[in-house]
Design a protein around this motif. Structure first.
Motif, PDB file in Angstrom:
ATOM      1  N   ASP A 126      42.366  40.814  39.167  1.00  0.00           N
ATOM      2  CA  ASP A 126      41.102  40.441  39.225  1.00  0.00           C
ATOM      3  C   ASP A 126      40.218  41.600  39.936  1.00  0.00           C
ATOM      4  O   ASP A 126      40.633  42.272  40.740  1.00  0.00           O
ATOM      5  CB  ASP A 126      40.808  39.349  40.365  1.00  0.00           C
ATOM      6  CG  ASP A 126      41.475  37.949  39.803  1.00  0.00           C
ATOM      7  OD1 ASP A 126      40.914  37.701  38.634  1.00  0.00           O
ATOM      8  OD2 ASP A 126      42.165  37.356  40.503  1.00  0.00           O
ATOM      9  N   ILE A 127      38.940  41.868  39.134  1.00  0.00           N
ATOM     10  CA  ILE A 127      38.039  43.074  39.715  1.00  0.00           C
ATOM     11  C   ILE A 127      36.654  42.308  39.903  1.00  0.00           C
ATOM     12  O   ILE A 127      36.188  41.565  39.107  1.00  0.00           O
ATOM     13  CB  ILE A 127      37.825  43.995  38.636  1.00  0.00           C
ATOM     14  CG1 ILE A 127      39.403  44.731  38.403  1.00  0.00           C
ATOM     15  CG2 ILE A 127      37.011  45.134  39.219  1.00  0.00           C
ATOM     16  CD1 ILE A 127      39.283  45.764  37.297  1.00  0.00           C
ATOM     17  N   VAL A 128      36.168  42.527  41.124  1.00  0.00           N
ATOM     18  CA  VAL A 128      34.843  41.893  41.414  1.00  0.00           C
ATOM     19  C   VAL A 128      33.733  42.845  41.821  1.00  0.00           C
ATOM     20  O   VAL A 128      34.254  43.563  42.816  1.00  0.00           O
ATOM     21  CB  VAL A 128      35.122  40.663  42.808  1.00  0.00           C
ATOM     22  CG1 VAL A 128      33.790  39.920  42.799  1.00  0.00           C
ATOM     23  CG2 VAL A 128      36.142  39.775  42.207  1.00  0.00           C
ATOM     24  N   HIS A 139      32.559  38.411  38.718  1.00  0.00           N
ATOM     25  CA  HIS A 139      33.939  38.595  38.325  1.00  0.00           C
ATOM     26  C   HIS A 139      34.125  39.296  37.111  1.00  0.00           C
ATOM     27  O   HIS A 139      34.122  38.588  35.944  1.00  0.00           O
ATOM     28  CB  HIS A 139      34.439  37.185  38.343  1.00  0.00           C
ATOM     29  CG  HIS A 139      35.914  37.224  38.906  1.00  0.00           C
ATOM     30  ND1 HIS A 139      36.487  35.819  39.256  1.00  0.00           N
ATOM     31  CD2 HIS A 139      36.975  37.855  38.590  1.00  0.00           C
ATOM     32  CE1 HIS A 139      37.844  36.266  39.478  1.00  0.00           C
ATOM     33  NE2 HIS A 139      38.189  37.535  38.848  1.00  0.00           N
ATOM     34  N   ALA A 140      34.318  40.655  37.265  1.00  0.00           N
ATOM     35  CA  ALA A 140      34.478  41.299  35.877  1.00  0.00           C
ATOM     36  C   ALA A 140      35.542  41.322  35.131  1.00  0.00           C
ATOM     37  O   ALA A 140      35.647  41.294  33.762  1.00  0.00           O
ATOM     38  CB  ALA A 140      33.818  42.781  36.056  1.00  0.00           C
ATOM     39  N   VAL A 141      36.704  41.064  35.879  1.00  0.00           N
ATOM     40  CA  VAL A 141      38.294  41.050  35.122  1.00  0.00           C
ATOM     41  C   VAL A 141      38.729  39.863  35.795  1.00  0.00           C
ATOM     42  O   VAL A 141      38.885  39.994  37.025  1.00  0.00           O
ATOM     43  CB  VAL A 141      38.744  42.550  35.251  1.00  0.00           C
ATOM     44  CG1 VAL A 141      40.063  42.106  34.637  1.00  0.00           C
ATOM     45  CG2 VAL A 141      38.166  43.418  34.312  1.00  0.00           C
ATOM     46  N   SER A 198      32.307  42.688  28.481  1.00  0.00           N
ATOM     47  CA  SER A 198      33.575  41.809  28.625  1.00  0.00           C
ATOM     48  C   SER A 198      34.696  42.406  29.696  1.00  0.00           C
ATOM     49  O   SER A 198      35.777  41.841  29.922  1.00  0.00           O
ATOM     50  CB  SER A 198      34.159  41.947  27.208  1.00  0.00           C
ATOM     51  OG  SER A 198      34.711  43.068  26.565  1.00  0.00           O
ATOM     52  N   GLY A 199      34.187  43.855  30.221  1.00  0.00           N
ATOM     53  CA  GLY A 199      35.139  44.202  31.129  1.00  0.00           C
ATOM     54  C   GLY A 199      35.973  45.314  30.589  1.00  0.00           C
ATOM     55  O   GLY A 199      36.883  45.720  31.459  1.00  0.00           O
ATOM     56  N   GLU A 228      37.513  39.083  26.778  1.00  0.00           N
ATOM     57  CA  GLU A 228      36.320  38.466  26.461  1.00  0.00           C
ATOM     58  C   GLU A 228      35.864  37.815  27.717  1.00  0.00           C
ATOM     59  O   GLU A 228      36.505  37.006  28.320  1.00  0.00           O
ATOM     60  CB  GLU A 228      36.449  37.685  25.396  1.00  0.00           C
ATOM     61  CG  GLU A 228      35.120  36.932  24.716  1.00  0.00           C
ATOM     62  CD  GLU A 228      34.277  38.379  24.009  1.00  0.00           C
ATOM     63  OE1 GLU A 228      33.077  38.221  24.478  1.00  0.00           O
ATOM     64  OE2 GLU A 228      35.098  39.006  23.201  1.00  0.00           O
ATOM     65  N   ARG A 229      34.532  38.130  28.114  1.00  0.00           N
ATOM     66  CA  ARG A 229      34.234  37.527  29.580  1.00  0.00           C
ATOM     67  C   ARG A 229      35.461  37.902  30.693  1.00  0.00           C
ATOM     68  O   ARG A 229      35.533  37.161  31.483  1.00  0.00           O
ATOM     69  CB  ARG A 229      33.971  35.902  29.266  1.00  0.00           C
ATOM     70  CG  ARG A 229      32.799  35.911  28.330  1.00  0.00           C
ATOM     71  CD  ARG A 229      32.350  34.488  28.510  1.00  0.00           C
ATOM     72  NE  ARG A 229      31.131  34.179  27.724  1.00  0.00           N
ATOM     73  CZ  ARG A 229      30.390  32.909  27.689  1.00  0.00           C
ATOM     74  NH1 ARG A 229      30.783  31.937  28.251  1.00  0.00           N
ATOM     75  NH2 ARG A 229      29.395  32.892  26.773  1.00  0.00           N
TER      76      ARG A 229
END
Length: 287
Positions: free
Chosen positions: A30-32, A68-70, A91-92, A250-251
Motif C-alpha cells: 500500500d502506498i498513501v 491511496h495511490a497503490v 493508476s499508480g 487500475e485505480r
C-alpha cells in the motif's frame, strides 16, 4: 541445433536447482500520499511538531487528505524478465516504480529487491547549467561507473542518444536541449551500464522511431545480461516489442498480471481499442 524464433519468449536464468531467480518481490504493498488541507495553524512550527508527535490526531485537525495511490499490490519479478507496466492515467504506475526504487515509503506491505534498482524517467535530474558532456560523466559516476569506464563508453553514449546528429549539441548546456533531447541523453547514460533492476518510466516516448528501435534493442540486450527491466508506457507497441509479461494497474489495484498479448488485449478492450493511427477527416463536399 534448431533456430529459435525471434519472437520466442526468452529462457530465464535459473539456480542450480532449476528455480527462477527473483529480483523484485512486492508483498501486499500500500502506498498513501498525504495532502495538507487548510487546518488552522498548520504553518506554525508548533503545529508541525504536534503533527509529528500525534500524527493521526493532527491529520484530522489539519484536514489532511489521504490519497491511496497503490492498494495491496503483490507480484514477483524474475531475473531476465522485461515487464511492462500499464494503466490509465493516475493508476499508480509511476508511484509503484518509485517505491521499488526506494524513493517512496510504503504504508503497508514489503518490497524486497536484489541489488540496487535504478529508476530512469523523463524527469530524471541532470544539471541544466552543465554541458551534455559533463552530464554524461556525472551520470555515469552516479551509477557507480569509474571515470575510466565512462570515458571508454562516452562516444557510444553520445552516438546512441543522437544528440549530435544536427550539430555539436553535446558541448552545449543541457538547458538548451529540447525535452526529447534531454530524455534521449538520460536513457543513453542509464543504458550504458548493466543493471540488476532497471525501471524505465515513459523514457522512450519522447524519441523518434529510430531512437525507439535502438532503445528497444538495448532493453533486449539488458535482459540477456540477466537483468530485470520494468517499462512504464502508454505506447502499447513499445510494450509489445520489448516485454513478454505485463502488469496492469487500475485505480491503484493490480487488475491483471500475465503474458503481454493476453493482458494488452484485455486492457485495449477496457480502454476502447488498440493503438491505431487516427484516420484523417475527409474533406466536406463543397456546397
Amino acid at each position: 541445433m534448431d533456430d529459435v524464433p525471434e519472437d520466442a519468449a526468452p529462457v530465464l536464468p535459473t539456480t542450480a536447482d532449476g528455480e527462477l531467480i527473483p529480483t523484485v518481490v512486492c508483498d501486499g504493498v500500500d502506498i498513501v500520499y498525504r495532502v495538507n488541507g487548510t487546518g488552522a495553524g498548520r504553518g506554525t512550527a508548533t503545529a508541525a511538531l504536534n503533527r509529528i508527535l500525534r500524527r493521526e490526531k493532527a491529520e484530522k485537525a489539519a484536514g489532511v487528505r489521504k490519497v491511496h495511490a497503490v492498494k495491496k499490490v503483490s507480484f514477483v519479478a524474475y531475473k531476465g524478465e522485461a515487464i511492462g507496466l500499464i494503466g490509465t492515467n493516475g493508476s499508480g504506475k509511476s508511484t509503484l516504480l518509485k517505491a521499488v526504487a526506494g524513493l517512496l515509503p510504503v504504508e503497508n506491505g514489503k518490497i524486497y529487491t536484489h541489488g540496487q534498482p535504478s529508476l530512469l524517467g523523463v524527469n530524471a535530474a541532470l544539471m541544466g547549467d552543465l554541458t551534455g558532456e559533463r552530464n554524461v560523466f556525472l551520470g555515469g559516476l552516479a551509477m557507480g561507473m569509474s571515470r575510466e569506464e565512462v570515458k571508454a563508453r562516452y562516444q557510444d553514449i553520445v552516438d546512441f542518444s543522437g544528440i549530435n546528429e544536427k550539430g555539436d549539441f553535446i558541448t552545449l548546456p543541457m538547458r538548451t536541449y529540447s525535452s526529447g533531447m534531454g530524455a534521449r541523453l538520460r536513457f543513453s547514460i542509464a543504458a550504458a551500464k548493466d543493471h540488476d533492476v532497471l525501471l524505465i518510466d515513459e523514457a522512450l516516448a519522447t524519441g523518434d522511431r529510430s531512437f525507439q528501435r535502438r532503445s528497444e534493442e538495448r532493453i533486449r540486450e539488458l535482459r540477456k545480461s540477466a537483468g530485470t527491466v520494468f517499462l512504464v508506457s502508454h505506447n502499447n507497441k513499445s510494450i509489445r516489442d520489448t516485454c513478454d509479461r505485463v502488469l496492469w494497474l487500475e485505480r491503484g489495484e493490480l487488475r491483471m498480471d500475465g503474458p503481454t498479448e493476453q493482458v494488452l488485449e484485455a486492457y485495449e478492450a477496457f480502454t476502447g481499442g488498440a493503438d491505431k493511427p487516427k484516420a484523417k477527416a475527409k474533406p466536406k463536399p463543397k456546397a
